[in-house]
Design a protein around this motif. Structure first.
Motif, PDB file in Angstrom:
ATOM      1  N   GLY A 139      24.173  39.963   3.400  1.00 59.40           N
ATOM      2  CA  GLY A 139      24.327  40.340   2.004  1.00 59.40           C
ATOM      3  C   GLY A 139      23.842  39.322   1.328  1.00 59.40           C
ATOM      4  O   GLY A 139      23.515  37.957   1.684  1.00 59.40           O
ATOM      5  N   ALA A 140      23.033  39.589   0.087  1.00 59.94           N
ATOM      6  CA  ALA A 140      22.354  38.640  -0.613  1.00 59.94           C
ATOM      7  C   ALA A 140      22.480  39.032  -2.213  1.00 59.94           C
ATOM      8  O   ALA A 140      22.945  38.421  -2.885  1.00 59.94           O
ATOM      9  CB  ALA A 140      21.130  38.013  -0.142  1.00 59.94           C
ATOM     10  N   GLU A 141      21.819  40.226  -2.255  1.00 63.68           N
ATOM     11  CA  GLU A 141      21.559  40.627  -3.619  1.00 63.68           C
ATOM     12  C   GLU A 141      22.829  41.177  -4.386  1.00 63.68           C
ATOM     13  O   GLU A 141      23.905  41.068  -3.701  1.00 63.68           O
ATOM     14  CB  GLU A 141      20.743  41.879  -3.665  1.00 63.68           C
ATOM     15  CG  GLU A 141      21.226  43.305  -2.876  1.00 63.68           C
ATOM     16  CD  GLU A 141      21.172  43.125  -1.383  1.00 63.68           C
ATOM     17  OE1 GLU A 141      20.123  42.331  -0.819  1.00 63.68           O
ATOM     18  OE2 GLU A 141      21.933  43.385  -0.822  1.00 63.68           O
ATOM     19  N   ALA A 187      19.668  49.167   9.296  1.00 62.36           N
ATOM     20  CA  ALA A 187      19.721  48.139   8.226  1.00 62.36           C
ATOM     21  C   ALA A 187      21.229  48.236   7.589  1.00 62.36           C
ATOM     22  O   ALA A 187      22.063  49.099   8.027  1.00 62.36           O
ATOM     23  CB  ALA A 187      18.779  48.370   7.263  1.00 62.36           C
ATOM     24  N   LYS A 188      21.489  47.453   6.855  1.00 62.94           N
ATOM     25  CA  LYS A 188      22.927  47.494   6.122  1.00 62.94           C
ATOM     26  C   LYS A 188      23.439  48.699   5.318  1.00 62.94           C
ATOM     27  O   LYS A 188      24.331  49.081   5.001  1.00 62.94           O
ATOM     28  CB  LYS A 188      23.155  46.131   5.208  1.00 62.94           C
ATOM     29  CG  LYS A 188      22.349  45.843   4.173  1.00 62.94           C
ATOM     30  CD  LYS A 188      22.580  44.466   3.569  1.00 62.94           C
ATOM     31  CE  LYS A 188      21.598  44.419   2.349  1.00 62.94           C
ATOM     32  NZ  LYS A 188      22.080  42.743   1.947  1.00 62.94           N
ATOM     33  N   PHE A 226      17.014  39.074  -1.857  1.00 66.98           N
ATOM     34  CA  PHE A 226      17.476  40.232  -1.050  1.00 66.98           C
ATOM     35  C   PHE A 226      17.556  40.386   0.218  1.00 66.98           C
ATOM     36  O   PHE A 226      16.872  39.206   1.163  1.00 66.98           O
ATOM     37  CB  PHE A 226      16.330  41.469  -1.344  1.00 66.98           C
ATOM     38  CG  PHE A 226      16.207  41.830  -2.788  1.00 66.98           C
ATOM     39  CD1 PHE A 226      17.095  42.635  -3.318  1.00 66.98           C
ATOM     40  CD2 PHE A 226      15.115  41.153  -3.587  1.00 66.98           C
ATOM     41  CE1 PHE A 226      16.941  42.880  -4.911  1.00 66.98           C
ATOM     42  CE2 PHE A 226      14.984  41.242  -4.994  1.00 66.98           C
ATOM     43  CZ  PHE A 226      15.739  42.540  -5.555  1.00 66.98           C
ATOM     44  N   THR A 227      18.298  40.998   0.847  1.00 68.74           N
ATOM     45  CA  THR A 227      18.421  41.057   2.559  1.00 68.74           C
ATOM     46  C   THR A 227      18.636  42.330   2.674  1.00 68.74           C
ATOM     47  O   THR A 227      19.012  43.344   2.113  1.00 68.74           O
ATOM     48  CB  THR A 227      19.624  40.220   3.101  1.00 68.74           C
ATOM     49  OG1 THR A 227      20.618  40.768   2.608  1.00 68.74           O
ATOM     50  CG2 THR A 227      19.417  38.706   2.650  1.00 68.74           C
ATOM     51  N   THR A 228      17.998  42.733   4.095  1.00 70.78           N
ATOM     52  CA  THR A 228      18.106  44.143   4.578  1.00 70.78           C
ATOM     53  C   THR A 228      19.278  44.343   5.726  1.00 70.78           C
ATOM     54  O   THR A 228      19.587  45.346   5.948  1.00 70.78           O
ATOM     55  CB  THR A 228      16.689  44.640   4.830  1.00 70.78           C
ATOM     56  OG1 THR A 228      16.364  43.988   6.023  1.00 70.78           O
ATOM     57  CG2 THR A 228      15.651  44.512   3.693  1.00 70.78           C
TER      58      THR A 228
END
Length: 236
Positions: free
Chosen positions: A29-31, A99-100, A141-143
């Motif tokens: 997670g990032a966003e 993906a997440k 962002f991360t996916t």
């Protein structure tokens, strides 16, 4: 035991949608979810249809028959924020992806596969049977998917400014257990001032011209009326 084996097979099929060079990383997670900004630097739309779905080899692999989706995005690249209004009709839950989440913007031109760059919350089923979602995400962002060669998440280093620079190089889609390669897909198209035009969609059960251009969501008023509320960056 049978249920576990079925899930494993479906997950393996979903992983194929990202190609051999990309593997799931878990729940990275990032966003962050943020409030809608006061203004935007650009806006984009895509009419997503099942006949636009491409497998990792670049071969058309139709998604959910008769389904279609309208994906609207508004960007403030100064803040690295993207707001989304998504409506998908004619699909069947559950969503599924390595993906997440199962709803993405990928980087690839029409007719080509490519890695996810942004993962959005999956649309939620409404009483009408449509699936809808809206909100705003801020980078980084991360996916949840990493490049197998570099070990780096495919969202790392990506900014929404890259979409502004070349929108035709990006497509949006959503994946389900029934259609792990993709239920619907559409290329992004910039929204001109004074109106909205559809993205590079294909054909669904009805003509794209008969399909709704915009979902009911938080950003609807922004994209209608006099056009899109935009602000221009200062130039040197």
């Amino acid at each position: 035991m049978i249920a576990s084996r079925t899930r494993a097979v479906l997950c393996s099929a979903a992983a194929l949608a990202f190609g051999a060079a990309f593997v799931p990383t878990g729940t990275a997670g990032a966003e962050t979810m943020v409030a809608e900004p006061d203004s935007f630097t650009s806006a984009f739309t895509a009419m997503a249809t099942p006949d636009m779905v491409i497998n990792p080899d670049g071969v058309v692999t139709p998604g959910a028959a008769g389904a279609y989706g309208t994906f609207n995005y508004r960007i403030n690249s100064d803040l690295d924020v993207i707001c989304y209004d998504i409506t998908v009709e004619g699909i069947t839950a559950p969503f599924m992806s390595p993906a997440k989440t199962a709803t993405h913007i990928h980087q690839a031109p029409a007719g080509k596969p490519g890695p996810p760059r942004i993962a959005f919350p999956n649309p939620i089923e409404q009483p009408s049977g449509a699936f809808q979602s809206s909100g705003c995400l801020k980078g980084p962002f991360t996916t949840g998917v990493k490049n197998v060669d570099t070990g780096i998440d495919t969202g790392v280093g990506f900014t929404v400014k890259q979409i502004e620079d070349d929108p035709a190089a990006f497509f949006t889609d959503t994946h389900t257990a029934a259609n792990p390669v993709g239920a619907v897909r559409g290329q992004l198209t910039a929204v001109p001032l004074g109106g909205v035009e559809t993205g590079a969609g294909g054909t669904a059960a009805g003509s794209p011209a008969e399909l709704p251009l915009l979902p009911i969501g938080a950003g609807l008023a922004v994209l209608l009326g006099a056009g899109v509320m935009l602000h221009r960056k200062a130039t040197a």
